[in-house]
Scaffold this active site. Sequence first.
Site, short mmCIF file in Angstrom:
data_model
loop_
_atom_site.label_atom_id
_atom_site.label_comp_id
_atom_site.label_asym_id
_atom_site.label_seq_id
_atom_site.Cartn_x
_atom_site.Cartn_y
_atom_site.Cartn_z
N VAL A 141 0.84 -1.20 0.00
CA VAL A 141 0.00 0.00 0.00
C VAL A 141 0.87 1.25 0.00
O VAL A 141 1.72 1.42 0.87
CB VAL A 141 -0.93 0.04 1.23
N LYS A 171 -5.79 -1.60 -2.28
CA LYS A 171 -5.05 -0.95 -1.19
C LYS A 171 -5.99 -0.47 -0.10
O LYS A 171 -5.70 -0.60 1.10
CB LYS A 171 -4.24 0.21 -1.77
N1 HSE Z 1 0.18 1.20 -10.51
C1 HSE Z 1 0.39 1.56 -9.15
C2 HSE Z 1 0.25 3.07 -9.06
C3 HSE Z 1 1.75 1.11 -8.70
O1 HSE Z 1 0.16 3.74 -10.10
O2 HSE Z 1 0.18 3.59 -7.95
C4 HSE Z 1 1.93 1.07 -7.21
O3 HSE Z 1 1.08 0.16 -6.57
#
Ligand code: HSE
Length: 436
Positions: A132, A205
């Site tokens: 997260v 998350k």
């Molecule tokens: N794709 C995710 C973001 C990466 O852009 O935050 C990190 O978890």
Amino acid sequence: MGLKPVKVGICGLGTVGGGTFNVLKRNESEITRRAGRVIRVEQIGARRPNPNCETNGVQITDDIFAVAKNPEVDIVVELIGGYETALELVLTAIEHGKHVVTANKALIAEHGNEIFEAAQRKNVMVAFEASVAGGIPIIKAIREGLAANSINWLAGIINGTGNFILTEMRDKGRAFGDVLKEAQELGYAEADPTFDVEGIDAAHKLTILASLAYGVPLQFNKAYTEGISEITTEDVNYAEELGYRIKHLGVSRRTEDGIELRVHPTLIPEKRLIANVDGVMNAVLVDADAVGPTLYYGAGAGSEPTASAVIADLVDVVRAMTADRDNRVPHLAFHPSHMSDLPILPMEEIRTAYYLRLNAIDHPGVLAEVTSILSAQQISIDSILQKGTGEELVPIIILTHEVQEKQMNQAIKQIEALEDIQGAVTRIRVEQLDAN
Ligand code: HSE
């Protein structure tokens, strides 16, 4: 240091795996002083080498399961991402008595309950700080730093790609698709970028954060998820005129009836610190009863920021290796025998304020019809903005006070049925994010 080194097996040597390997090596002496023992990479499981890593002297295999079963390895670091193989890998490692460190939010949000149960049975730890908000130590903050508090709500910008897109749209007036393409080229986006723009990554998350905050089991399937692909520069500009910014927010609030768990574009007052978190940066605002609001800000993705969280977990695991399972920090902050069964609320039951944009045919009485529908649904108006465009169709922007989503759904349905309203009503939720 007298104790023998702790041996780590890293599975996956991509962006995060490579960063973890390099930071462990570069900061070896300081990390050893903190952990009290040397943390040594015993083996790497990777399909291909990482040109940014100097791995001479470390065993490399393309069989990640060999790492999970290697009797020499104490801690398996899962950095391959994805679901099925990662789940099998982590369960295999646990079965073989290894502690696990992972950055995999999808895995924890969707299979965490099962993984933690298996870990408790085998008396091993599963650490997931990097899952997260990348490098921000938000899990440690909620699980340990706020342990005295009853947490009221939390709200976070927890997807860097989405935040980058919204920032570029606002600052440069760029179109959505154009910015997404750049985010992909810069390597921020998930393998499947719909996970970023449709809010699935943020919902993973948020699910984790809510469980840590309230001590409820992980329930990703009950999270409400709405993406940013429908946000237009028009809405970004109207929001600005009203003193708000549009952010893709994960919001979780504890109410008497249950827990709100929702990811959607949100108008937030521009004067809030979190409204000014731009680009790929992440931030999480937590409102708790004793400490009040606290804000955590930093890099939510990227090689070394994420490695920072992975290695902090390694140090934690090393320090707690000799403790038994009842004397360690519980995986979900609360002891497994003391979890709460407070339900996750269906979206219709949540309460929030709204931004509405309607396209009305410009003649007398339209506004009166709209406001009488709102008032019949007990929806109180905060402000109205009507734009004279000289065209037949004029946009009307309405900010409402807080109301239950169910009532707003009814009102929108009735407004859309009016003869003088063209097309769908745009609805964006509004959160003041002020402390209770
Ligand atoms: N794709 C995710 C973001 C990466 O852009 O935050 C990190 O978890």
